[in-house]
Design a protein around this motif. Structure first.
Motif, PDB file in Angstrom:
ATOM      1  N   ASP A 492      14.476 -11.664   2.874  1.00 27.67           N
ATOM      2  CA  ASP A 492      14.020 -10.452   2.326  1.00 27.67           C
ATOM      3  C   ASP A 492      12.526 -10.858   1.751  1.00 27.67           C
ATOM      4  O   ASP A 492      11.613  -9.982   1.816  1.00 27.67           O
ATOM      5  CB  ASP A 492      15.072 -10.059   0.958  1.00 27.67           C
ATOM      6  N   GLY A 493      12.329 -12.065   1.304  1.00 26.96           N
ATOM      7  CA  GLY A 493      11.096 -12.405   0.729  1.00 26.96           C
ATOM      8  C   GLY A 493      10.032 -12.487   1.640  1.00 26.96           C
ATOM      9  O   GLY A 493       8.572 -12.480   1.105  1.00 26.96           O
ATOM     10  N   ILE A 494      10.294 -12.758   3.042  1.00 30.98           N
ATOM     11  CA  ILE A 494       9.305 -12.759   4.082  1.00 30.98           C
ATOM     12  C   ILE A 494       8.210 -11.405   3.913  1.00 30.98           C
ATOM     13  O   ILE A 494       7.424 -11.395   4.465  1.00 30.98           O
ATOM     14  CB  ILE A 494       9.903 -12.911   5.397  1.00 30.98           C
ATOM     15  N   ALA A 495       8.913 -10.436   3.396  1.00 32.97           N
ATOM     16  CA  ALA A 495       8.262  -8.961   3.293  1.00 32.97           C
ATOM     17  C   ALA A 495       6.652  -9.542   2.682  1.00 32.97           C
ATOM     18  O   ALA A 495       5.843  -8.627   2.702  1.00 32.97           O
ATOM     19  CB  ALA A 495       9.055  -8.018   2.691  1.00 32.97           C
ATOM     20  N   ASP A 496       6.883 -10.277   1.829  1.00 32.95           N
ATOM     21  CA  ASP A 496       5.606 -10.600   0.837  1.00 32.95           C
ATOM     22  C   ASP A 496       4.571 -11.136   1.699  1.00 32.95           C
ATOM     23  O   ASP A 496       3.373 -11.407   1.472  1.00 32.95           O
ATOM     24  CB  ASP A 496       6.020 -11.381  -0.361  1.00 32.95           C
ATOM     25  N   ASP A 497       4.985 -11.674   2.924  1.00 31.58           N
ATOM     26  CA  ASP A 497       3.951 -12.650   3.554  1.00 31.58           C
ATOM     27  C   ASP A 497       3.733 -11.997   5.016  1.00 31.58           C
ATOM     28  O   ASP A 497       3.240 -12.744   5.987  1.00 31.58           O
ATOM     29  CB  ASP A 497       4.804 -13.856   4.102  1.00 31.58           C
ATOM     30  N   ILE A 498       3.926 -10.600   5.322  1.00 28.76           N
ATOM     31  CA  ILE A 498       3.646 -10.044   6.579  1.00 28.76           C
ATOM     32  C   ILE A 498       2.732  -8.842   6.269  1.00 28.76           C
ATOM     33  O   ILE A 498       2.556  -8.301   5.188  1.00 28.76           O
ATOM     34  CB  ILE A 498       5.036  -9.482   7.434  1.00 28.76           C
ATOM     35  N   PRO A 499       1.956  -8.335   7.338  1.00 27.20           N
ATOM     36  CA  PRO A 499       0.753  -7.560   7.199  1.00 27.20           C
ATOM     37  C   PRO A 499       1.474  -6.223   6.624  1.00 27.20           C
ATOM     38  O   PRO A 499       2.776  -5.639   7.193  1.00 27.20           O
ATOM     39  CB  PRO A 499       0.278  -7.448   8.414  1.00 27.20           C
ATOM     40  N   LEU A 500       0.997  -5.401   5.807  1.00 21.22           N
ATOM     41  CA  LEU A 500       1.456  -4.153   5.662  1.00 21.22           C
ATOM     42  C   LEU A 500       1.161  -3.160   6.709  1.00 21.22           C
ATOM     43  O   LEU A 500       0.349  -3.265   7.537  1.00 21.22           O
ATOM     44  CB  LEU A 500       0.422  -3.423   4.560  1.00 21.22           C
ATOM     45  N   ALA A 501       2.130  -1.997   6.743  1.00 23.93           N
ATOM     46  CA  ALA A 501       1.994  -1.220   7.994  1.00 23.93           C
ATOM     47  C   ALA A 501       0.900  -0.375   7.984  1.00 23.93           C
ATOM     48  O   ALA A 501       0.151  -0.025   6.892  1.00 23.93           O
ATOM     49  CB  ALA A 501       3.398  -0.211   7.895  1.00 23.93           C
ATOM     50  N   GLN A 502       0.086  -0.217   9.074  1.00 24.81           N
ATOM     51  CA  GLN A 502      -1.154   0.387   9.365  1.00 24.81           C
ATOM     52  C   GLN A 502      -0.780   1.919  10.084  1.00 24.81           C
ATOM     53  O   GLN A 502      -0.342   1.754  11.206  1.00 24.81           O
ATOM     54  CB  GLN A 502      -2.002  -0.446   9.853  1.00 24.81           C
ATOM     55  N   VAL A 503      -1.306   3.119   9.639  1.00 28.49           N
ATOM     56  CA  VAL A 503      -1.092   4.227  10.167  1.00 28.49           C
ATOM     57  C   VAL A 503      -2.615   4.439  11.129  1.00 28.49           C
ATOM     58  O   VAL A 503      -3.738   4.248  10.616  1.00 28.49           O
ATOM     59  CB  VAL A 503      -1.158   5.639   9.164  1.00 28.49           C
ATOM     60  N   GLU A 504      -2.220   4.789  12.314  1.00 28.88           N
ATOM     61  CA  GLU A 504      -3.435   5.174  13.200  1.00 28.88           C
ATOM     62  C   GLU A 504      -3.323   6.798  13.102  1.00 28.88           C
ATOM     63  O   GLU A 504      -2.761   7.626  13.686  1.00 28.88           O
ATOM     64  CB  GLU A 504      -3.232   4.905  14.684  1.00 28.88           C
ATOM     65  N   GLY A 505      -4.454   7.295  12.572  1.00 25.15           N
ATOM     66  CA  GLY A 505      -4.703   8.584  12.308  1.00 25.15           C
ATOM     67  C   GLY A 505      -4.800   8.974  10.877  1.00 25.15           C
ATOM     68  O   GLY A 505      -5.320   8.163  10.154  1.00 25.15           O
ATOM     69  N   ASP A 506      -4.443  10.289  10.674  1.00 25.23           N
ATOM     70  CA  ASP A 506      -4.476  10.626   8.970  1.00 25.23           C
ATOM     71  C   ASP A 506      -3.527   9.952   8.216  1.00 25.23           C
ATOM     72  O   ASP A 506      -2.164   9.769   8.760  1.00 25.23           O
ATOM     73  CB  ASP A 506      -4.425  12.236   8.934  1.00 25.23           C
ATOM     74  N   GLU A 507      -3.635   9.728   6.920  1.00 26.90           N
ATOM     75  CA  GLU A 507      -2.804   8.997   5.953  1.00 26.90           C
ATOM     76  C   GLU A 507      -1.766   9.831   5.405  1.00 26.90           C
ATOM     77  O   GLU A 507      -0.761   9.284   4.953  1.00 26.90           O
ATOM     78  CB  GLU A 507      -3.475   8.064   5.027  1.00 26.90           C
ATOM     79  N   LYS A 508      -1.807  11.276   5.731  1.00 22.50           N
ATOM     80  CA  LYS A 508      -0.706  12.163   5.419  1.00 22.50           C
ATOM     81  C   LYS A 508      -1.073  13.526   6.612  1.00 22.50           C
ATOM     82  O   LYS A 508      -2.010  13.529   7.111  1.00 22.50           O
ATOM     83  CB  LYS A 508      -0.743  12.715   4.000  1.00 22.50           C
ATOM     84  N   GLY A 509      -0.069  14.113   6.490  1.00 21.57           N
ATOM     85  CA  GLY A 509      -0.015  15.300   7.375  1.00 21.57           C
ATOM     86  C   GLY A 509       1.015  15.866   7.752  1.00 21.57           C
ATOM     87  O   GLY A 509       2.245  15.543   7.355  1.00 21.57           O
ATOM     88  N   GLU A 510       1.329  16.626   9.020  1.00 21.55           N
ATOM     89  CA  GLU A 510       2.484  17.256   9.578  1.00 21.55           C
ATOM     90  C   GLU A 510       3.452  16.494  10.056  1.00 21.55           C
ATOM     91  O   GLU A 510       4.695  16.450   9.911  1.00 21.55           O
ATOM     92  CB  GLU A 510       1.943  18.297  10.430  1.00 21.55           C
ATOM     93  N   LEU A 511       3.068  15.425  10.895  1.00 19.11           N
ATOM     94  CA  LEU A 511       3.970  14.666  11.590  1.00 19.11           C
ATOM     95  C   LEU A 511       3.431  13.260  11.981  1.00 19.11           C
ATOM     96  O   LEU A 511       2.319  12.916  12.010  1.00 19.11           O
ATOM     97  CB  LEU A 511       4.096  15.066  12.931  1.00 19.11           C
ATOM     98  N   LEU A 512       4.321  12.219  11.572  1.00 19.40           N
ATOM     99  CA  LEU A 512       4.199  10.948  11.734  1.00 19.40           C
ATOM    100  C   LEU A 512       5.219  10.511  13.183  1.00 19.40           C
ATOM    101  O   LEU A 512       6.311  10.383  12.885  1.00 19.40           O
ATOM    102  CB  LEU A 512       4.499   9.838  10.334  1.00 19.40           C
ATOM    103  N   VAL A 513       4.535   9.720  14.147  1.00 16.11           N
ATOM    104  CA  VAL A 513       5.345   9.283  15.091  1.00 16.11           C
ATOM    105  C   VAL A 513       5.564   7.735  14.888  1.00 16.11           C
ATOM    106  O   VAL A 513       4.254   7.048  14.916  1.00 16.11           O
ATOM    107  CB  VAL A 513       4.723   9.807  16.441  1.00 16.11           C
ATOM    108  N   ILE A 514       6.861   7.240  14.894  1.00 17.13           N
ATOM    109  CA  ILE A 514       6.997   6.070  14.693  1.00 17.13           C
ATOM    110  C   ILE A 514       7.458   5.370  16.175  1.00 17.13           C
ATOM    111  O   ILE A 514       8.465   5.995  16.473  1.00 17.13           O
ATOM    112  CB  ILE A 514       7.902   5.680  13.408  1.00 17.13           C
TER     113      ILE A 514
END
Length: 608
Positions: A492-514
């Motif tokens: 679980d601690g590895i989460a502190d050592d990996i890049p944060l998730a990055q959104v391509e496009g607007d940082e908020k909105g109607e739809l996020l495709v994952i």
């Protein structure tokens, strides 16, 4: 007749024929030359699992698709502009992938009565007007190849096998590609058989000259170089990139690299590539089965090497007990799973993303393992390096997921400078004073790595539960619970050592495709197309799947709708729903093929 030269931004070509017609070789040569020209590109090899399916049959068709252009290319193309069909079966299987008005180049010599019957045609489609909506160019490729080699002593079988170079020569002329890279390749590949060098070169040039002189081709095309970042590029497949990423990690960590594996499609090319580079302190071991493959790698890791095992499909299941042993031993190990269609033997040469839940949870007991996934063929280099970084830093097995599409697909790759790669600095215990084999680093919770034979650092390992710090066998209930939680907390601690998730496009909105894994190109292409139409849609692609990036939950709350697209029946969406307790939509296909961008665009349109 003067030829018209027409400029195009992008083109998709599919070469198709029998398994023995050399379509994969033809496609790879066209790919290598196109990369040298400077186009961006993406490829999709598509071939049967049978080593040699019956000639002329529908299930014996082998295809290779390349999408290239002067613009950014992220997928092998939804629809083809050109289909090169060497026989009726190749035409029938691939015609649905050709655009209306698209070009068909058909080898008329392959359309005899036997092959027409095997393909299920009642009449010859080259003659019955059923292809009127396409631009059909019927070329006697086999006969023209025979004419080019008429004065040689080659057997008819060898002459017939050379016809793929005639088709390649025609396509080089049609799309203004140079012959020289393939000429050099032929001279090197067949250097022990001068007669084959001469034959293949002669046929390649004959195909090129045919394009120049025949009147059936009135138009020639040019696709200018893409605007790529400055650097030194090469064309690379996903399997090659995995191998090179592991080599880079071995060099940066100053460790010997050991691969213990059992050959299995579509992972075997990683073994083949690493075997070429033993000068980089690489040892490859082709084991008798999957279990021997992983246990030999565990042994190599115990001995202080950067240890790797590769697999696919049912091989992943066979290695499962070894995964648990590596978790209990807390040693670094990289497991590369090149996913393919399942279950069981399934679709060995086709792509799928159906091993995610198995990778995250598929073991007995509480046995957490970090899981990461590559997004593109060249990204396989980055993620193989990342797998080694995590494994060595946290003394843990790591599962790297790629898939058949990434493994065999190719794209341009800017070769990085070794100095630009992150440092990997594993440390070995050397001081016997106070040594405890299961003591913990305060920050990473990893245990010390002590190479067997180091004086004063003798210790035991095995699958039985360990006592905290001493590593002695221990059955005490409280110790077992402590160790289970300790192993989970470390991952679980590895989460502190990996890049944060990055959104391509607007940082908020109607739809996020994952998405995750090899769907990156199709989702990116679809989302960009819809954004150009003004729709409020963004894209998030996950490369670290266990643990997930720390900021993911915060991102999800910023969108009204969430769509998870994956090539399975909804595995990532299960993980995300259970962790974040949010409603999510799911888009799933399991065709044994990568997503088409157009399919995702239609799904976006249904939601918005």
């Amino acid at each position: 007749m003067a030829k018209v030269l027409e400029n195009l931004d992008e083109v998709t070509i599919r070469f198709a024929g029998d398994s023995g017609d050399g379509m994969q070789l033809t496609g790879m040569q066209f790919t290598s030359t196109t990369a040298l020209v400077g186009n961006d590109l993406s490829t999709l090899p598509d071939y049967p699992a049978e080593i040699r399916a019956p000639a002329g049959t529908l299930f014996g068709v082998s295809g290779f698709q390349i999408h290239f252009g002067s613009t950014e290319i992220n997928t092998p193309g939804d629809i083809c502009d050109v289909l090169v069909a060497m026989n009726p079966a190749a035409l029938k299987v691939n015609l649905r992938a050709l655009s209306d008005g698209g070009i068909i180049i058909a080898n008329t010599d392959g359309f005899d009565s036997k092959n027409l019957k095997l393909a299920g045609y009642q009449s010859n489609p080259l003659e019955d007007s059923s292809l009127e909506k396409y631009r059909l160019h019927a070329v006697s490729i086999t006969k023209l190849t025979e004419n080019a080699l008429a004065d040689t002593n080659l057997s008819p079988k060898v002459v017939e096998r050379s016809k793929n170079f005639f088709a390649l020569g025609m396509m080089y002329w049609m799309y203004s590609r140079p012959l020289e890279p393939t000429l050099r390749w032929i001279e090197d590949k067949f250097k022990k058989s001068p007669e084959l060098v001469e034959a293949n070169i002669r046929v390649l040039k004959a195909g090129h000259a045919y394009g120049e002189t025949t009147e059936i081709f009135a138009v020639r095309y040019e696709v200018k170089p893409a605007h790529l970042q400055k650097g030194t590029y090469r064309s690379i497949t996903g399997n090659e990139a995995v191998a090179w990423g592991l080599i880079a990690a071995s060099v940066k960590s100053n460790l010997d690299l050991f691969l213990g594996t059992y050959p299995i499609t579509p992972a075997s090319d990683i073994l083949h590539e690493l075997s070429k580079h033993k000068n980089f302190r690489i040892k490859t071991f082709q084991a008798e089965d999957e279990i021997a493959g992983i246990t030999s790698a565990i042994g190599a890791s115990y001995g202080g090497a950067l240890a790797v095992t590769t697999t696919s499909g049912p091989g992943m299941a066979l290695k499962t007990e070894g995964f648990g042993l590596a978790v209990m031993l807390e040693i670094p190990l990289i497991i590369v799973n090149v996913q393919r269609g399942g279950p069981s033997t399934g679709l060995p040469t086709k792509t799928e993303q159906a091993d995610l839940l198995q990778a995250v949870w598929g073991r007995n007991g509480e046995a957490p393992i970090p899981v990461i996934a590559a997004a593109t063929p060249s990204d396989c280099f980055t993620m193989a390096f990342e797998a080694a970084r995590i494994a060595l830093k946290y003394m843990t097995p790591v599962i790297l997921l790629t898939d058949g599409y990434l493994a065999n697909g190719a794209e341009p790759w800017m070769i990085p400078q070794v100095s630009s790669l992150p440092n990997i600095a594993p440390t070995f215990a050397t001081n016997p004073e106070g040594f405890l084999p299961y003591s913990r680093d305060e920050k990473t919770l990893s245990r010390p790595w002590a190479i067997p034979g180091t004086p004063g650092l003798e210790h035991r390992i095995g699958g039985l539960e360990k006592q905290h710090e001493t590593g002695n066998i221990n059955y005490e209930p409280e110790n077992h619970e402590f160790m289970v939680k300790m192993r989970q907390n470390k991952i679980d601690g590895i989460a502190d050592d990996i890049p944060l998730a990055q959104v391509e496009g607007d940082e908020k909105g109607e739809l996020l495709v994952i998405g995750w894994g090899g769907t990156y190109g199709a989702i990116r292409t679809a989302v960009e197309a819809k954004r150009r139409e003004g729709k409020s849609v963004s894209h998030l692609h996950l490369k670290h799947l266990n643990p997930l990036p720390k900021n993911l939950g915060e991102i999800l709350l910023k969108y009204k709708n969430i769509l998870v697209a994956e090539i399975n029946l909804g595995q990532l969406v299960k993980i995300l729903r259970s962790k974040y307790l949010l409603p999510m939509l799911s888009y799933n296909r399991v065709l044994g093929l990568p997503f088409k961008a157009n399919d995702i665009e239609q799904k976006i349109d249904e939601i918005l």
